[in-house]
Design a protein around this motif. Structure first.
Motif, PDB file in Angstrom:
ATOM      1  N   ALA A   1       0.920  -1.226  -0.131  1.00  0.00           N
ATOM      2  CA  ALA A   1       0.140   0.031   0.149  1.00  0.00           C
ATOM      3  C   ALA A   1       0.894   1.077   0.003  1.00  0.00           C
ATOM      4  N   PRO A   2       1.657   1.356   0.762  1.00  0.00           N
ATOM      5  CA  PRO A   2       2.536   2.813   0.914  1.00  0.00           C
ATOM      6  C   PRO A   2       3.419   2.906  -0.548  1.00  0.00           C
TER       7      PRO A   2
ATOM      8  N   VAL B   1      -5.812   2.209   0.252  1.00  0.00           N
ATOM      9  CA  VAL B   1      -6.383   3.634   0.175  1.00  0.00           C
ATOM     10  C   VAL B   1      -5.331   4.618  -0.052  1.00  0.00           C
ATOM     11  N   ASN B   2      -4.172   3.950   0.135  1.00  0.00           N
ATOM     12  CA  ASN B   2      -2.831   4.917   0.063  1.00  0.00           C
ATOM     13  C   ASN B   2      -2.722   5.419  -1.436  1.00  0.00           C
ATOM     14  N   LEU B   3      -3.247   4.794  -2.473  1.00  0.00           N
ATOM     15  CA  LEU B   3      -2.940   5.228  -3.685  1.00  0.00           C
ATOM     16  C   LEU B   3      -3.850   6.604  -3.790  1.00  0.00           C
TER      17      LEU B   3
ATOM     18  N   ARG C   1      -6.194  -0.866   3.750  1.00  0.00           N
ATOM     19  CA  ARG C   1      -7.219   0.261   4.322  1.00  0.00           C
ATOM     20  C   ARG C   1      -7.883  -0.051   5.671  1.00  0.00           C
ATOM     21  N   VAL C   2      -7.810   0.702   6.628  1.00  0.00           N
ATOM     22  CA  VAL C   2      -8.669   0.670   7.712  1.00  0.00           C
ATOM     23  C   VAL C   2      -9.728   1.553   7.656  1.00  0.00           C
ATOM     24  N   ALA C   3     -10.824   0.856   7.916  1.00  0.00           N
ATOM     25  CA  ALA C   3     -12.327   1.973   7.822  1.00  0.00           C
ATOM     26  C   ALA C   3     -12.396   2.740   8.988  1.00  0.00           C
TER      27      ALA C   3
ATOM     28  N   SER D   1      -2.935   4.774   5.541  1.00  0.00           N
ATOM     29  CA  SER D   1      -3.627   3.720   5.160  1.00  0.00           C
ATOM     30  C   SER D   1      -5.028   3.745   6.133  1.00  0.00           C
ATOM     31  N   ILE D   2      -5.272   4.757   6.604  1.00  0.00           N
ATOM     32  CA  ILE D   2      -6.517   4.737   7.522  1.00  0.00           C
ATOM     33  C   ILE D   2      -7.601   5.707   6.871  1.00  0.00           C
ATOM     34  N   ASP D   3      -8.759   5.203   6.440  1.00  0.00           N
ATOM     35  CA  ASP D   3      -9.336   5.926   5.852  1.00  0.00           C
ATOM     36  C   ASP D   3     -11.057   6.257   6.225  1.00  0.00           C
ATOM     37  N   ARG D   4     -11.111   7.672   6.963  1.00  0.00           N
ATOM     38  CA  ARG D   4     -12.300   7.755   7.505  1.00  0.00           C
ATOM     39  C   ARG D   4     -13.618   8.172   6.830  1.00  0.00           C
ATOM     40  N   ASN D   5     -13.088   8.200   5.478  1.00  0.00           N
ATOM     41  CA  ASN D   5     -14.120   8.302   4.393  1.00  0.00           C
ATOM     42  C   ASN D   5     -14.963   7.018   4.015  1.00  0.00           C
TER      43      ASN D   5
END
Ligand SMILES: CSC[C@H]1O[C@H](OP(=O)(O)O)[C@H](O)[C@@H]1O
Length: 356
Positions: free
Chosen positions: A56-57, A101-103, A246-248, A281-285
């Motif tokens: 991811a990164p 989600v990093n992308l 991805r962390v939701a 990598s954490i995606d609050r969206n």
């Protein structure tokens, strides 16, 4: 400065040069070290799709440089053409892989920098876009080291740790996320025994994690994915550490396929299950794991993994590259800001993350 982390025990996953972006071709590891020189965003996109660069990164950093490659040679007089090309390049790169989600995070961060500097001359704007990509790469190296430091109080000398896939230096700018604590533990003189899942079908564990840890002189044993439960039953595993794509917002985690099974096994054996998660990598969206897009990859990764058919022609194949581990199976999520524990919704909301 620790000697291991001040000099990587393996070739760096990517580097920027005046020629362009050089990507370590991870498809050829562990037997061959070769780099792909990317002079266009199309070559970067292909490298992401084919897993020449993966993790991811690392794919976020590569995409950020790909965005710069898309506009660096445009004329400094064509403002409309610049913005059209920038947006089109970002859209092309964004579509390379859906789960990490990093992308998206990296592309949005570079686009925000460009928007902020919109009124500058194009020549300066291009320089700022390159600088933003370089900053993302440099920050990744620093935050991965910090994740390693934040993990250490959870670990101890002599323990057995199970890993899955590769969330090491090859998946990031330098030190890795899930493997960073193992490098630091080695530096402290701890004798941690690592069991690395080979991680079918693409074998990131055997080809990459076992390679990284062996190069670093860390005690690693390669196992087949279907052996993990047996190792836990034998008392060999005192913790599981994996990365994430991805962390939701609620703490559900998407990671390499097979991660969910390990979390269920760890729960059954009362073994701590840790996620190494840099905040990009954490995606609050993304509210929950149900909302994370799961990439499906080509059937040939399963039916022709060893350059020969290992399944009958025409057989149905399902090849999801990731699965989702629900937050209630996760003992702790370790970020560069510290260790967060349930209830994750509140803890994640309180994290200082870059707003997309
Ligand atoms: C810190 S890497 C995170 C994550 O990326 C890997 O997936 P892939 O090899 O398909 O890019 C794996 O899920 C790692 O845990």
């Amino acid at each position: 400065m620790s000697t291991i982390l001040s000099q990587l025990p393996h070739p760096v996953s990517l580097r920027w040069t005046e020629e362009g972006l050089q990507l370590l071709d991870q498809r050829r590891l562990p037997l061959e070290t070769s780099y792909i020189t990317c002079r266009s965003p199309q070559v970067v996109r292909d490298a992401i799709v084919t897993l020449a660069v993966r993790g991811a990164p690392a794919i976020g950093i590569a995409a950020a440089y790909g965005l710069y490659l898309g506009i660096r040679h445009l004329p400094d007089t064509d403002t409309d053409g610049f913005w059209q090309t920038l947006q089109r390049t970002a859209a092309d790169l964004r579509s390379a892989r859906p789960t990490a989600v990093n992308l998206v995070w990296a592309l949005d961060r570079v686009l925000l920098r460009a928007e902020t500097d919109r009124n500058l001359p194009l020549s300066q704007l291009k320089t700022h876009i390159l600088e933003e990509a370089q900053a993302i790469q440099q920050e990744d190296a620093a935050l991965c080291r910090q994740i390693g430091e934040n993990f250490l109080p959870l670990l101890h000398d002599g323990m057995g740790i199970l890993t899955h896939c590769n969330a090491g230096g090859l998946a990031t700018a330098a030190y890795g996320t899930a493997l960073a604590p193992l490098y630091l533990a080695k530096e402290k003189g701890w004798n941690i025994h690592v069991y690395a899942d080979e991680t079918r079908p693409v074998l990131q564990g055997s080809r990459l994690t076992a390679y990284e840890l062996q190069q670093a002189g860390i005690d690693v044993t390669l196992i087949c994915d279907n052996m993990a439960g047996h190792m836990m039953q034998q008392g060999k595993i005192q913790a599981v550490i994996v990365g994430t794509d991805r962390v939701a917002a609620n703490g559900d985690v998407a990671n390499k396929i097979g991660t969910y099974s390990l979390a269920v096994l760890a729960k059954a054996h009362h073994i701590p299950f840790y996620i190494a998660a840099p905040t990009p990598s954490i995606d609050r969206n993304t509210p929950t794991g149900d909302d994370i897009p799961i990439e499906e990859r080509d059937a040939a990764e399963i039916t022709h993994g060893w350059n020969t058919a290992t399944a009958p022609p025409g057989v149905n194949v399902y090849n999801p590259a990731f699965d989702v581990t629900p937050a209630n199976l996760i003992t702790a999520i370790v970020t560069e800001y510290g260790v967060i524990k349930p209830p994750y919704l509140e803890a994640i909301a309180a994290l200082p993350t870059f707003k997309r």
